[in-house]
Motif scaffolding. Sequence first.
Motif, PDB file in Angstrom:
ATOM      1  N   MET A   1      15.626  25.076  28.689  1.00 56.35           N
ATOM      2  CA  MET A   1      16.098  24.527  27.435  1.00 56.35           C
ATOM      3  C   MET A   1      16.806  23.190  27.655  1.00 56.35           C
ATOM      4  O   MET A   1      16.604  22.254  26.897  1.00 56.35           O
ATOM      5  N   LEU A   2      17.619  23.128  28.709  1.00 55.87           N
ATOM      6  CA  LEU A   2      18.340  21.900  28.996  1.00 55.87           C
ATOM      7  C   LEU A   2      17.381  20.785  29.435  1.00 55.87           C
ATOM      8  O   LEU A   2      17.574  19.623  29.079  1.00 55.87           O
ATOM      9  N   MET A   3      16.345  21.168  30.174  1.00 55.50           N
ATOM     10  CA  MET A   3      15.366  20.195  30.630  1.00 55.50           C
ATOM     11  C   MET A   3      14.588  19.617  29.448  1.00 55.50           C
ATOM     12  O   MET A   3      14.303  18.421  29.417  1.00 55.50           O
ATOM     13  N   ARG A   4      14.268  20.436  28.479  1.00 58.28           N
ATOM     14  CA  ARG A   4      13.560  19.973  27.290  1.00 58.28           C
ATOM     15  C   ARG A   4      14.422  18.999  26.493  1.00 58.28           C
ATOM     16  O   ARG A   4      13.939  17.990  25.986  1.00 58.28           O
ATOM     17  N   LEU A   5      15.712  19.285  26.410  1.00 60.61           N
ATOM     18  CA  LEU A   5      16.634  18.387  25.721  1.00 60.61           C
ATOM     19  C   LEU A   5      16.752  17.057  26.462  1.00 60.61           C
ATOM     20  O   LEU A   5      16.801  15.995  25.844  1.00 60.61           O
ATOM     21  N   TYR A   6      16.776  17.121  27.784  1.00 65.09           N
ATOM     22  CA  TYR A   6      16.863  15.908  28.598  1.00 65.09           C
ATOM     23  C   TYR A   6      15.625  15.027  28.407  1.00 65.09           C
ATOM     24  O   TYR A   6      15.745  13.816  28.219  1.00 65.09           O
ATOM     25  N   PHE A   7      14.448  15.618  28.435  1.00 62.84           N
ATOM     26  CA  PHE A   7      13.228  14.849  28.253  1.00 62.84           C
ATOM     27  C   PHE A   7      13.121  14.297  26.831  1.00 62.84           C
ATOM     28  O   PHE A   7      12.630  13.187  26.622  1.00 62.84           O
ATOM     29  N   SER A   8      13.576  15.050  25.852  1.00 65.60           N
ATOM     30  CA  SER A   8      13.577  14.544  24.473  1.00 65.60           C
ATOM     31  C   SER A   8      14.512  13.356  24.337  1.00 65.60           C
ATOM     32  O   SER A   8      14.189  12.368  23.669  1.00 65.60           O
ATOM     33  N   PHE A   9      15.675  13.443  24.993  1.00 69.54           N
ATOM     34  CA  PHE A   9      16.616  12.329  24.962  1.00 69.54           C
ATOM     35  C   PHE A   9      16.021  11.080  25.607  1.00 69.54           C
ATOM     36  O   PHE A   9      16.128   9.973  25.065  1.00 69.54           O
ATOM     37  N   LEU A  10      15.362  11.249  26.761  1.00 67.91           N
ATOM     38  CA  LEU A  10      14.729  10.112  27.423  1.00 67.91           C
ATOM     39  C   LEU A  10      13.616   9.509  26.576  1.00 67.91           C
ATOM     40  O   LEU A  10      13.489   8.282  26.476  1.00 67.91           O
ATOM     41  N   PHE A  11      12.822  10.364  25.958  1.00 70.62           N
ATOM     42  CA  PHE A  11      11.721   9.877  25.124  1.00 70.62           C
ATOM     43  C   PHE A  11      12.254   9.092  23.933  1.00 70.62           C
ATOM     44  O   PHE A  11      11.766   7.996  23.632  1.00 70.62           O
ATOM     45  N   PHE A  12      13.266   9.603  23.268  1.00 70.32           N
ATOM     46  CA  PHE A  12      13.783   8.905  22.094  1.00 70.32           C
ATOM     47  C   PHE A  12      14.589   7.671  22.469  1.00 70.32           C
ATOM     48  O   PHE A  12      14.673   6.726  21.680  1.00 70.32           O
ATOM     49  N   CYS A  13      15.146   7.636  23.675  1.00 72.21           N
ATOM     50  CA  CYS A  13      15.757   6.388  24.146  1.00 72.21           C
ATOM     51  C   CYS A  13      14.692   5.309  24.333  1.00 72.21           C
ATOM     52  O   CYS A  13      14.913   4.147  23.987  1.00 72.21           O
ATOM     53  N   GLY A  14      13.541   5.683  24.868  1.00 74.27           N
ATOM     54  CA  GLY A  14      12.437   4.742  25.001  1.00 74.27           C
ATOM     55  C   GLY A  14      11.920   4.269  23.661  1.00 74.27           C
ATOM     56  O   GLY A  14      11.627   3.084  23.478  1.00 74.27           O
ATOM     57  N   ILE A  15      11.819   5.172  22.698  1.00 76.30           N
ATOM     58  CA  ILE A  15      11.391   4.805  21.350  1.00 76.30           C
ATOM     59  C   ILE A  15      12.407   3.863  20.710  1.00 76.30           C
ATOM     60  O   ILE A  15      12.039   2.888  20.042  1.00 76.30           O
ATOM     61  N   TRP A  16      13.702   4.124  20.922  1.00 75.66           N
ATOM     62  CA  TRP A  16      14.746   3.285  20.342  1.00 75.66           C
ATOM     63  C   TRP A  16      14.695   1.873  20.917  1.00 75.66           C
ATOM     64  O   TRP A  16      14.798   0.895  20.176  1.00 75.66           O
ATOM     65  N   VAL A  17      14.522   1.752  22.240  1.00 72.82           N
ATOM     66  CA  VAL A  17      14.432   0.423  22.854  1.00 72.82           C
ATOM     67  C   VAL A  17      13.183  -0.297  22.372  1.00 72.82           C
ATOM     68  O   VAL A  17      13.211  -1.496  22.091  1.00 72.82           O
ATOM     69  N   PHE A  18      12.083   0.432  22.242  1.00 80.67           N
ATOM     70  CA  PHE A  18      10.840  -0.185  21.768  1.00 80.67           C
ATOM     71  C   PHE A  18      10.973  -0.706  20.343  1.00 80.67           C
ATOM     72  O   PHE A  18      10.490  -1.791  20.020  1.00 80.67           O
ATOM     73  N   SER A  19      11.644   0.043  19.490  1.00 83.26           N
ATOM     74  CA  SER A  19      11.729  -0.376  18.092  1.00 83.26           C
ATOM     75  C   SER A  19      12.869  -1.342  17.811  1.00 83.26           C
ATOM     76  O   SER A  19      12.816  -2.081  16.835  1.00 83.26           O
ATOM     77  N   SER A  20      13.889  -1.369  18.659  1.00 81.57           N
ATOM     78  CA  SER A  20      15.034  -2.229  18.359  1.00 81.57           C
ATOM     79  C   SER A  20      14.903  -3.628  18.931  1.00 81.57           C
ATOM     80  O   SER A  20      15.403  -4.587  18.349  1.00 81.57           O
ATOM     81  N   ASN A  21      14.259  -3.793  20.061  1.00 79.88           N
ATOM     82  CA  ASN A  21      14.193  -5.100  20.706  1.00 79.88           C
ATOM     83  C   ASN A  21      12.806  -5.685  20.504  1.00 79.88           C
ATOM     84  O   ASN A  21      11.857  -5.298  21.170  1.00 79.88           O
ATOM     85  N   ARG A  22      12.709  -6.630  19.597  1.00 81.25           N
ATOM     86  CA  ARG A  22      11.415  -7.223  19.291  1.00 81.25           C
ATOM     87  C   ARG A  22      11.360  -8.698  19.642  1.00 81.25           C
ATOM     88  O   ARG A  22      10.520  -9.418  19.142  1.00 81.25           O
ATOM     89  N   SER A  23      12.271  -9.154  20.491  1.00 80.87           N
ATOM     90  CA  SER A  23      12.270 -10.582  20.795  1.00 80.87           C
ATOM     91  C   SER A  23      11.377 -10.909  21.990  1.00 80.87           C
ATOM     92  O   SER A  23      10.681 -11.907  21.979  1.00 80.87           O
ATOM     93  N   HIS A  24      11.386 -10.092  23.029  1.00 82.26           N
ATOM     94  CA  HIS A  24      10.598 -10.367  24.228  1.00 82.26           C
ATOM     95  C   HIS A  24       9.441  -9.383  24.353  1.00 82.26           C
ATOM     96  O   HIS A  24       9.606  -8.187  24.135  1.00 82.26           O
ATOM     97  N   LEU A  25       8.307  -9.896  24.741  1.00 81.01           N
ATOM     98  CA  LEU A  25       7.152  -9.038  24.981  1.00 81.01           C
ATOM     99  C   LEU A  25       7.334  -8.221  26.249  1.00 81.01           C
ATOM    100  O   LEU A  25       6.917  -7.066  26.308  1.00 81.01           O
ATOM    101  N   LEU A  26       7.985  -8.772  27.259  1.00 87.01           N
ATOM    102  CA  LEU A  26       8.165  -8.054  28.521  1.00 87.01           C
ATOM    103  C   LEU A  26       9.030  -6.814  28.341  1.00 87.01           C
ATOM    104  O   LEU A  26       8.706  -5.749  28.887  1.00 87.01           O
ATOM    105  N   ILE A  27      10.086  -6.892  27.571  1.00 89.55           N
ATOM    106  CA  ILE A  27      10.936  -5.727  27.337  1.00 89.55           C
ATOM    107  C   ILE A  27      10.188  -4.675  26.527  1.00 89.55           C
ATOM    108  O   ILE A  27      10.327  -3.473  26.758  1.00 89.55           O
ATOM    109  N   THR A  28       9.362  -5.116  25.605  1.00 81.16           N
ATOM    110  CA  THR A  28       8.548  -4.185  24.831  1.00 81.16           C
ATOM    111  C   THR A  28       7.554  -3.453  25.725  1.00 81.16           C
ATOM    112  O   THR A  28       7.390  -2.234  25.618  1.00 81.16           O
ATOM    113  N   LEU A  29       6.921  -4.171  26.633  1.00 80.27           N
ATOM    114  CA  LEU A  29       5.976  -3.540  27.561  1.00 80.27           C
ATOM    115  C   LEU A  29       6.679  -2.587  28.521  1.00 80.27           C
ATOM    116  O   LEU A  29       6.155  -1.516  28.839  1.00 80.27           O
TER     117      LEU A  29
END
Length: 95
Positions: free
Chosen positions: A1-29
Amino acid sequence: MLMRLYFSFLFFCGIWVFSSNRSHLLITLLSLEFIVLVLFVVVYFYLCSFNYEFYFVMLFLVFSVCEGSLGLSILVSMIRGFGNDYFQSYSVLQC
């Protein structure tokens, strides 16, 4: 259960960085590659828990490498054509 929460947190952190930073293409990639790596680890642990074959993991890695090389080639062509990787300096009419 804790591992699933950890992976969900990592996934949504990646989604947050992808959607919040739209200035550089390298950071998006890089955020897209982070999301792909998190998905790879999730699929790997899922397949390990049920003792399945790892053919799908190898196929997933092949597609993620192709996606990464395509993104880098787009980045290189944009930098050669425009001189930087800022999204704000591009016009749709120029491309």
